[in-house]
Design an enzyme around this catalytic site. Structure first.
Site, PDB file in Angstrom:
ATOM      1  CG  ASP A  71      -0.244  -0.036   2.544  1.00 37.40           C
ATOM      2  OD1 ASP A  71       0.695  -0.851   2.680  1.00 37.40           O
ATOM      3  OD2 ASP A  71      -0.613   0.739   3.446  1.00 37.40           O
ATOM      4  CD  GLU A 136       4.228   0.998   7.102  1.00 37.88           C
ATOM      5  OE1 GLU A 136       4.959   1.373   8.034  1.00 37.88           O
ATOM      6  OE2 GLU A 136       3.898   1.753   6.159  1.00 37.88           O
TER       7      GLU A 136
END
EC number: 3.5.1.18
Length: 379
Positions: A71, A136
């Protein structure tokens, strides 16, 4: 100039994987890993996509893990980008795109390093694994922490873990993170008595009441740090009181503060000292604590030695071990792995408009990962 690392980095950048959307990045990795003998497991949790992939060697040895996230943070205003953020572009020797440095290049470099090492049969012992999340950059509640829970429940043994965060400062390899400080925040409410500002004897101003305690909190030496960590810091982030009127003594003061703390202190010890101080100052207060990450530390050992040696061999750079910066997913992995370090490309453009990485750094990054694997797993 093209290469396997660059091609995979660009393929990952083209996938607009804004937290928590993986956008097909992990499926691409699975297609590369399964032919190498990796058992790949996708774990969905709370809209987050996670991947645990492991290849067990034929000879007993350590399990070396690469951890990362597919991400990325939002792009910001598209019109401020020189080229579209999810269309990789090269200019002046730099590869541009969201995630170029944080951290799709690290993921690509590690996958290609594994492909080369397995193809050359230079890592016959032990196991290689990848622990990848798409959470994250977000709340980090359904990503790495879920995989760690799963691995702990299974009794999976992890020996060494490299987190591919962009740790380098000025040049590739100058900094490895061998730990991170913990982060603990609190919302403190100090209660007074609201009243007319012309009649202070009929009120109790919580700002005035708290001022001596604030001065003491700001001056305390919480600890002296240690060989790897600076001293623990305490900082106010927000402070608010009053109704907005200029003739009203506020009845309540709200203070947000944060500890960035090392392994020289504990959550319980810091909280106890704050409570004792507030009570000593006779304050009527309430406090809500929130711990977003515990500190972790990997002292010098086989993992940092192998990584430092690989960096110096590949780049000629002598690495500094550091624990500076914010939190990372390493704080979760440290609960099940005794050696956790972070290493990746230069971080000067991460989360910025026109994020980029030097094209010339891609091959050395891959080679450092490969050399480290060979040192840890070579027969």
């Amino acid at each position: 100039m093209t290469s396997a690392v660059r091609d995979l980095t660009e393929a990952l950048i083209r996938r607009p994987s804004l937290t928590p959307d993986d956008a097909g990045c992990q499926a691409l990795l699975i297609r590369r890993l399964e032919p190498l003998g990796f058992a790949c497991e996708t774990v969905e949790s709370g809209g987050v996509t996670n991947l645990w992939a492991i290849r067990r060697g034929g000879v007993a040895g350590p399990t070396v893990v690469f951890a990362g996230h597919t991400d990325v943070v939002p792009t910001g205003p598209l019109e401020q980008w020189t080229s579209p953020p999810f269309e990789p572009a090269e200019r002046d020797g730099r590869l541009y795109g969201r995630g170029a440095a944080d951290m799709k290049s690290s993921i690509a470099a590690f996958v290609v390093a594994v492909e080369e090492a397995i193809g050359a049969s230079t890592v016959p012992a032990g196991a290689i694994a990848l622990l990848i999340t798409s959470d994250e950059e977000g709340p980090a509640t359904d990503g790495t922490v879920r995989l760690v829970e799963l691995l702990r429940a299974r009794g999976e043994r992890l020996d060494c873990c490299i987190v591919g965060e962009p740790t380098s400062v000025a040049t590739l390899g100058d900094t490895i993170k061998n730990g991170r400080r913990g982060s603990m925040s609190a919302r403190l409410t100090v209660r007074g008595v609201q009243g007319h500002i012309a009649y202070p004897h009929l009120a109790r101003n919580p700002v005035h009441l708290f001022a001596p305690a604030l001065a003491e909190l700001a001056s305390i030496e919480w600890d002296r740090g240690n060989e790897y960590f600076p001293p623990t810091s305490w900082q106010v982030s927000n402070l608010h009181a009053g109704t907005g009127a200029t003739n009203v003594i506020p009845g309540e003061l709200a203070v947000d503060f944060n500890f960035r703390f090392s392994t020289a202190s504990t959550v319980e010890g810091l909280q106890q000292r704050v409570h004792e101080l507030l009570e000593r100052h006779g304050l009527d207060y309430a406090i809500q604590w929130s711990v977003s990450g515990l500190p972790f530390l990997t002292p010098r050992g086989s993992l940092s030695d192998a990584l430092c040696a690989a960096i110096e061999t590949e780049t000629g750079v002598k690495t500094e071990l550091s624990t500076t910066g914010g939190t990372s997913d390493g704080r979760f992995i440290a609960a099940v792995c005794p050696q956790v370090v972070e290493f990746g490309p230069v971080n000067d453009t991460i989360h910025k408009i026109d994020e980029n990485i030097l094209v010339a750094a891609l091959e050395p990054l891959k080679n450092v990962y490969r050399r480290t694997l060979e040192r840890l797993l070579g027969s």
